[in-house]
Design an enzyme around this catalytic site. Structure first.
Site, PDB file in Angstrom:
ATOM      1  N   ASN A  53       0.824  -1.212   0.000  1.00  0.00           N
ATOM      2  CA  ASN A  53       0.000   0.000   0.000  1.00  0.00           C
ATOM      3  C   ASN A  53       0.858   1.262   0.000  1.00  0.00           C
ATOM      4  OD1 ASN A  53      -2.310  -1.558   0.072  1.00  0.00           O
ATOM      5  ND2 ASN A  53      -2.733  -1.215   2.231  1.00  0.00           N
ATOM      6  N   ARG A 396     -11.096  -5.611 -14.554  1.00  0.00           N
ATOM      7  CA  ARG A 396      -9.981  -6.484 -14.176  1.00  0.00           C
ATOM      8  C   ARG A 396     -10.471  -7.921 -14.257  1.00  0.00           C
ATOM      9  NH1 ARG A 396      -6.302  -2.961 -11.748  1.00  0.00           N
ATOM     10  NH2 ARG A 396      -7.219  -1.272 -10.502  1.00  0.00           N
ATOM     11  N   ARG A 426      -5.744   0.589 -13.587  1.00  0.00           N
ATOM     12  CA  ARG A 426      -4.383   0.825 -13.090  1.00  0.00           C
ATOM     13  C   ARG A 426      -3.677  -0.475 -12.708  1.00  0.00           C
ATOM     14  NH1 ARG A 426      -2.332   5.526 -11.431  1.00  0.00           N
ATOM     15  NH2 ARG A 426      -4.371   6.446 -10.980  1.00  0.00           N
ATOM     16  N   HIS A 456     -15.983   1.565 -15.491  1.00  0.00           N
ATOM     17  CA  HIS A 456     -15.770   0.844 -14.235  1.00  0.00           C
ATOM     18  C   HIS A 456     -16.995   0.038 -13.844  1.00  0.00           C
ATOM     19  CE1 HIS A 456     -14.869   0.693  -9.742  1.00  0.00           C
ATOM     20  NE2 HIS A 456     -13.727   0.291 -10.264  1.00  0.00           N
ATOM     21  N   TYR A 489     -12.264 -10.583  -1.690  1.00  0.00           N
ATOM     22  CA  TYR A 489     -12.960  -9.288  -1.700  1.00  0.00           C
ATOM     23  C   TYR A 489     -14.425  -9.545  -1.381  1.00  0.00           C
ATOM     24  CZ  TYR A 489      -9.209  -6.680  -4.171  1.00  0.00           C
ATOM     25  OH  TYR A 489      -8.047  -6.065  -4.532  1.00  0.00           O
ATOM     26  N   ARG A 585     -14.273   1.808   4.137  1.00  0.00           N
ATOM     27  CA  ARG A 585     -13.055   1.040   4.386  1.00  0.00           C
ATOM     28  C   ARG A 585     -11.796   1.910   4.383  1.00  0.00           C
ATOM     29  NH1 ARG A 585     -11.673  -1.921  -0.445  1.00  0.00           N
ATOM     30  NH2 ARG A 585      -9.993  -0.440  -0.779  1.00  0.00           N
ATOM     31  N   HIS A 613     -15.282  -4.543   0.094  1.00  0.00           N
ATOM     32  CA  HIS A 613     -15.354  -3.955  -1.245  1.00  0.00           C
ATOM     33  C   HIS A 613     -16.782  -3.640  -1.692  1.00  0.00           C
ATOM     34  CE1 HIS A 613     -14.283  -3.952  -5.700  1.00  0.00           C
ATOM     35  NE2 HIS A 613     -13.339  -3.205  -5.174  1.00  0.00           N
TER      36      HIS A 613
END
Length: 714
Positions: A53, A396, A426, A456, A489, A585, A613
């Site tokens: 992170n 993704r 990304r 997205h 997730y 979160r 998530h």
């Protein structure tokens, strides 16, 4: 004359800096590495996550601020800081976190691992047998792939890859050509393991590990025969990895991205990590090479990349020091008014998923439910003679994706298949380019979304002929179509053939492929058109109900909250008397609990085994039906204003109850893994109950138990 002026009280900030909030999130992740209630190797994994992170913080967030600081009038949003002031504050906090990471490793985790027989054997503790094995390992496995580079006018300082392991070596004496170089660089290929497990013939321990850096340190003289090594110090540089593509000026986004991806490895330097025993003169030399000042220097006592310690669990094979294995349960649609925690058989009485969905909406809750039904949905569609078309968004997917396999199969079976692939996801750009190429080669219609707006949204649309009519089957989700991340997730996915939802999804796909103007959606909200205003309108409606003395409530769960107008609407709702519970979160720029501003707002963050998530939004809507939405979008400016996102209502009563209970209510009861945001921007861990009369609640663990059929957890 007496001065009667009263001291001015500091003004309470009403917005928290986005990047500061991101660092606070990483503090919470790091805290899990110190949590004795977490299995030991899982604690080490949390340390690795915190390291990863921090890498992304420097590569993306701090790098963006440094770019922003070049504009004199620029300010951060929503807190309106001068970028250079924000950079100074964040750099101080980042140094503090990195220091805490290495303290956690050296003083907490390593001693605890040693008690379990897992040892990092340091150079000064090697016995003769270990030294001999390590020397042979170096000569056989490391030396052939290392390319030391002496620095002189014909060998300038080399290009250093982003986040790669390197050593700067000081030398005395002359090389084979009679030159006195003084300095050399050794670059370590990424393919080499950063930890090596000593075999039984070299050690008495079952799990003795040696750092690659230690092996190289002890044998580096072998790379410089005839010269004397006087110092060897590891270092790593973190670079700006933001990609810049002027989409209005390029003809082919894929080709432009391919050209930019290589350059990502050599962007401007942002951070320099060095061993803490590196001499000051050598550190100054490296700072000068990378054009950095001292604030960008991080001296560390240990490996410069803590993330590579994530190899330890696989090397030592100690499942007793890990979370018990969690196997997502197969799913089947639940009977009406029965326990919502259920098992799944893919076929019941010969029914297909389409027949199940036609009878009732199906809700999946990952990772407690398996991701398999989503793959089954596409596989069945690829073979079903009544299916005419499949359309899907891909943000993704991961490598070797069963989702991609199903789309390829569908195209080869003659279905009309369209994939909207977001090439700019990304750090997944290269994989998405490869997957897009594979889909195109199979005959899938591939489009790359909308110029200037990342796609997205998570949507699948299957068009099926039934009784001479066309019916739309839809899957909508809060998370990616990624077979790996769905294992850890938390996300919701909805299967439905509700007519209004199907029509809205059809319009969005038409909009993405034809670029036509189709904004008149009936039940879905969509960014960048109606989602932002739709959320604000619903928050304002709750405020109006509260002003009129009616019950009013907002409960929202998301990954990040930063968009100023949303925050301001929540402040107004709080002042009107609306009770607002936020489960955020990560980033949260809202300041809760301020009298006269946000005293009715509470913000909590859940950090646990799985990465939270979901995006779930609930509005009491007194006088009408309560509204519950799931979404691919957080309440961030980028999601609401600069992306294509969807926000879909949960219309089926059973699915409504399940989402509300499992996605919101249970998290508000969590008193073991919840952190509460304070007015000053830091978080405090909720204290577990001390009395047996008050039960402890861990939302994730309770869901695991309930989905695995533990009756005591219901």
């Amino acid at each position: 004359m007496t001065d009667t002026t009263q001291p001015t009280s500091p003004v309470q900030p009403i917005y928290i800096n986005r990047e500061r909030s991101l660092l606070e999130f990483n503090r919470r992740v790091l805290a899990q590495a110190k949590n004795a209630q977490v299995p030991l190797l899982e604690r080490l994994k949390f340390l690795c996550i915190s390291s990863s992170n921090m890498d992304e913080f420097f590569e993306v967030r701090l790098a963006s601020l440094i770019e922003l600081a070049k504009e004199p009038a620029a300010r951060t949003h929503p807190d309106n800081l001068v970028p250079r002031d924000a950079i100074a504050q964040l750099t101080e906090a980042a140094h503090d976190i990195v220091k805490d990471q290495y303290y956690t490793l050296n003083h907490i985790l390593i001693p605890a691992l040693e008690k379990e027989g897992i040892r990092f054997v340091r150079r000064n503790h090697w016995n003769e047998k270990q030294k001999e094995w390590i020397r042979n390992y170096f000569l056989d496995s490391l030396k052939p792939v290392l390319s030391p580079m002496g620095l002189d006018p014909s060998h300038p300082f080399p290009k250093i890859l982003n986040k790669s392991l390197n050593f700067i070596v000081s030398l005395e004496g002359k090389d084979a050509f009679g030159r006195s170089n003084g300095l050399a660089i050794v670059q370590v290929p990424r393919s080499l393991p950063r930890l090596v497990k000593l075999p039984p013939e070299a050690t008495d321990g079952d799990n003795d590990l040696v750092f690659l850096s230690s092996i190289l340190h002890s044998n580096v003289a072998n790379l410089f025969p005839g010269m004397t090594v006087t110092g060897c110090y590891q270092f790593r540089v973190t670079r700006n990895t933001n990609l810049f593509i002027d989409e209005e000026e390029v003809d082919d986004i894929m080709s432009a991205l391919q050209g930019e991806l290589y350059g990502r490895q050599f962007g401007d330097a942002i951070r320099l990590e060095v061993a803490d025993n590196c001499p000051p003169a050598m550190m100054d030399y490296l700072l000068d090479r990378f054009k950095l000042d001292e604030t960008a220097l991080y001296q560390v006592h240990g490996p410069v990349n803590l993330h590579r310690l994530d190899a330890v669990p696989n090397l030592v094979n100690r499942p007793d020091l890990m979370f018990p294995p969690h196997v997502p349960k197969p799913f089947k649609p639940k009977p009406v008014n029965k326990n919502p925690f259920r098992l799944f058989s893919r076929k019941k009485d010969g029914e297909s998923l389409f027949q199940h969905i036609a009878r009732q909406d199906i809700l999946l809750h990952h990772p407690y439910d398996a991701f398999t039904p989503v793959i089954d949905f596409l596989n069945q569609a690829s073979k079903d003679p009544d299916v005419l078309a499949i359309r899907m968004t891909l943000y993704r997917t991961g490598e070797k994706s069963a989702i991609i396999d199903a789309l390829v199969r569908a195209a080869k079976n003659g279905k009309e298949v369209t994939a909207v692939v977001e090439l700019r996801a990304r750090f997944d750009e290269d994989n998405n380019i490869q997957q897009a190429t594979r889909l195109q080669d199979a005959g899938v219609h591939v489009v790359y979304g909308v110029v200037g707006y990342k796609t997205h949204a998570k949507m699948i649309l299957v068009v099926r002929r039934e009784d001479s009519k066309l019916r739309h089957y839809v899957h909508l989700g809060t998370g990616n179509y990624h077979h790996i991340t769905t294992r850890f997730y938390t996300d919701f996915g909805l299967f439905t053939c509700h007519k209004d939802i199907g029509n809205d999804v059809t319009k969005i796909f038409q909009q993405l492929t034809s670029l036509g103007n189709t904004k008149d959606l009936k039940v879905l909200l969509q960014s960048p058109f109606t989602l932002h205003s739709g959320m604000i309108e619903r928050i304002q409606r709750e405020a109006e109900n509260a002003r009129n003395g009616k019950p009013a409530r907002v409960i929202a769960k998301m990954n990040g909250l930063q968009e100023k107008q949303i925050i301001d609407a929540l402040y107004e709702a709080s002042q009107a008397g609306v009770k607002v519970d936020l489960i955020v979160r990560g980033i949260c720029s809202l300041v809760p609990g301020v009298p006269g501003l946000s005293e009715n707002i509470q913000v909590r963050s859940i950090i646990g085994r799985f990465l939270e998530h979901h995006r779930v939004y609930y509005f009491e809507n007194h006088g009408g039906e309560p509204e519950l939405y799931c979404s691919s979008a957080d309440w961030m400016s980028r999601n609401l204003l600069a992306r294509v996102e969807t926000c879909f209502p949960i219309l089926d009563p059973q699915c409504f109850q399940q989402v509300f209970t499992e996605g919101l209510a249970l998290y508000l009861e969590d008193n073991t893994s919840a952190w509460l945001l304070q007015q000053d921007g830091h978080y405090e861990l909720v204290t577990p109950p001390l009395s047996d009369d008050e039960p402890t609640v861990n939302a994730q663990q309770q869901l695991i138990s309930q989905y695995q059929g533990d009756p005591s957890a219901s």
